[in-house]
Structure formats: C-alpha cells, structure tokens
Write a protein that holds these residues in place. Structure first.
Motif, short mmCIF file in Angstrom:
data_model
loop_
_atom_site.label_atom_id
_atom_site.label_comp_id
_atom_site.label_asym_id
_atom_site.label_seq_id
_atom_site.Cartn_x
_atom_site.Cartn_y
_atom_site.Cartn_z
N CYS A 39 0.83 -1.22 0.00
CA CYS A 39 0.00 0.00 0.00
C CYS A 39 0.86 1.26 0.00
O CYS A 39 0.53 2.24 -0.68
CB CYS A 39 -0.94 0.01 1.21
N ASN A 40 1.95 1.25 0.75
CA ASN A 40 2.79 2.44 0.86
C ASN A 40 3.64 2.66 -0.39
O ASN A 40 3.66 3.75 -0.94
CB ASN A 40 3.69 2.34 2.10
N VAL A 41 4.33 1.61 -0.85
CA VAL A 41 5.27 1.76 -1.96
C VAL A 41 4.55 1.70 -3.31
O VAL A 41 4.70 2.59 -4.14
CB VAL A 41 6.39 0.70 -1.88
N ALA A 42 3.74 0.65 -3.52
CA ALA A 42 3.13 0.46 -4.84
C ALA A 42 1.93 1.39 -5.07
O ALA A 42 1.76 1.92 -6.17
CB ALA A 42 2.70 -0.99 -5.00
N PHE A 43 1.11 1.60 -4.04
CA PHE A 43 -0.10 2.40 -4.22
C PHE A 43 0.06 3.83 -3.72
O PHE A 43 -0.81 4.66 -3.93
CB PHE A 43 -1.30 1.75 -3.54
N GLY A 44 1.15 4.12 -3.01
CA GLY A 44 1.43 5.46 -2.52
C GLY A 44 0.40 6.01 -1.54
O GLY A 44 0.15 7.22 -1.51
N LEU A 48 0.67 5.94 7.33
CA LEU A 48 -0.38 5.71 8.33
C LEU A 48 -1.62 5.08 7.69
O LEU A 48 -2.21 4.15 8.26
CB LEU A 48 -0.72 7.01 9.05
N THR A 49 -2.02 5.56 6.53
CA THR A 49 -3.16 4.95 5.83
C THR A 49 -2.85 3.51 5.45
O THR A 49 -3.69 2.62 5.59
CB THR A 49 -3.53 5.76 4.57
N SER A 50 -1.62 3.27 4.99
CA SER A 50 -1.20 1.91 4.63
C SER A 50 -1.28 0.98 5.84
O SER A 50 -1.69 -0.18 5.72
CB SER A 50 0.22 1.92 4.08
N LEU A 95 -2.86 1.46 17.64
CA LEU A 95 -2.29 2.74 18.08
C LEU A 95 -0.79 2.62 18.35
O LEU A 95 -0.03 3.55 18.09
CB LEU A 95 -3.02 3.25 19.32
N PHE A 96 -0.35 1.46 18.86
CA PHE A 96 1.08 1.25 19.06
C PHE A 96 1.83 1.38 17.73
O PHE A 96 2.87 2.04 17.64
CB PHE A 96 1.37 -0.13 19.68
N GLY A 97 1.30 0.72 16.70
CA GLY A 97 1.91 0.80 15.38
C GLY A 97 1.84 2.20 14.78
O GLY A 97 2.81 2.69 14.19
N MET A 98 0.70 2.84 14.94
CA MET A 98 0.53 4.20 14.40
C MET A 98 1.50 5.17 15.09
O MET A 98 2.09 6.03 14.43
CB MET A 98 -0.90 4.67 14.60
N LEU A 99 1.65 5.02 16.40
CA LEU A 99 2.55 5.91 17.13
C LEU A 99 4.00 5.71 16.71
O LEU A 99 4.75 6.68 16.51
CB LEU A 99 2.40 5.72 18.64
N LEU A 114 12.97 0.94 4.97
CA LEU A 114 13.58 0.22 6.09
C LEU A 114 13.12 0.82 7.42
O LEU A 114 12.74 0.08 8.34
CB LEU A 114 15.11 0.26 5.99
N SER A 115 13.13 2.13 7.53
CA SER A 115 12.68 2.78 8.77
C SER A 115 11.21 2.48 9.05
O SER A 115 10.81 2.25 10.19
CB SER A 115 12.90 4.29 8.69
N LEU A 116 10.40 2.49 7.99
CA LEU A 116 8.98 2.15 8.13
C LEU A 116 8.81 0.74 8.68
O LEU A 116 8.03 0.51 9.60
CB LEU A 116 8.26 2.29 6.78
#
Length: 164
Positions: A39-44, A48-50, A95-99, A114-116
């Motif tokens: 979702c983040n790389v291919a769909f941009g 957080l939305t991903s 919320l843990f992941g979002m934070l 990598l950081s993500l």
C-alpha cells in the motif's frame, strides 16, 4: 527428568496455546507487513493509511485463526460480540503501530522503507503483548463447561460397522 515432566504437565496447555497464538500471529505479521509495503510503496497511500489498511485485513485473518484454532476450546460468546471486541482491542493495539510509524516518519523525518518496517516491527511487538493479554481477558473467555475430547456415541461414524 521428573521435574521437567511435571512442569510440562502443568504448563502444557499454556505452551500449546502460545504456540498456536504465535503461529497465527506470524502469518498475520507477514500479511500485515506485506500489505503495509504494498500500500505504501506500490499504491502510494502513505505510511499511516497503509498501516490501517494492512491491519484491518490482517486482523480479520487473525480473528478467524484465533477463534477457530488457538482459542477454539474457550467459550463462544457470539460471533458479533467477539468480532466487535476483537476489532476494538486491535484498534487499541493499532495505536502502538501508528505511534511508532508516525514518530519515525514525522518526528524523526525518516521516510525510507527500512525505517517504516523497523517502526512497524516495534509497534507490532508492543501490540502483540497487549492483544494476547486482552484476548484472553475479554474476547475468548474460559469455557464454563469442559469441552468433550471425544465424539459422543452415535457420532460421525455411527453407521460404520466395526466388526469387520
């Protein structure tokens, strides 16, 4: 050896339950991480939305796996109730992941994949501890009556002759 045997006998059900929970969690983690990156790389969609999309799908898988395998011997208090509580508690765990992702992306200004993924792993780790505790406490309750180990007489194979 007798001590080991007694310890195993005492904690066998917990060990098996944790192994099943971990197996379902591992598959859900792979699903979550794969969908997060897709979702983040291919769909941009953004980090957080991903994460929300990935978690929603992997949570559905995890519910089914935990309900019908990990905690199948526990009281079934209704699919609607369990599913609602499961998603509510997973929303809290999300919320843990979002934070961690939000902190990494927007506070530390690290936008690389990598950081993500490192932030996701940290968030999933904290969320997993919360989920295991909360599922046992509120979603998959202890059975009030013992679950029969064997099928009662007249079960599935009642019509099959045994005197052959």
């Amino acid at each position: 050896m007798d001590v080991v045997r007694r310890l195993y006998a005492r904690f066998a059900s917990l060990v098996h339950e944790l192994a099943k929970f971990g197996s379902i969690g591992a598959v859900a983690f792979v699903l979550d991480t794969g969908l997060l990156n897709l979702c983040n790389v291919a769909f941009g969609l953004g980090p957080l939305t991903s994460k929300v999309v990935a978690t929603t799908i992997s949570t559905t898988f995890a519910y089914l796996g935990n309900r019908y395998w990990t905690f199948r011997d526990r009281e079934q208090s209704g699919l609607g109730r369990e599913y609602f509580l499961f998603f509510l508690l997973n929303g809290i765990a999300l919320l843990f992941g979002m934070l961690t992702i939000g902190f990494t992306t927007y506070t530390l200004d690290l936008h690389d994949t990598l950081s993500l993924n490192i932030a996701n792993i940290v968030g999933v780790g904290f969320g997993t501890l919360f989920r295991y505790w909360s599922y046992k406490k509120w979603v998959f309750l202890e059975a009030t009556e013992p679950i029969p180990v064997e099928l009662p007489d007249g079960g599935v194979d009642a019509g099959i002759r045994r005197d052959r």
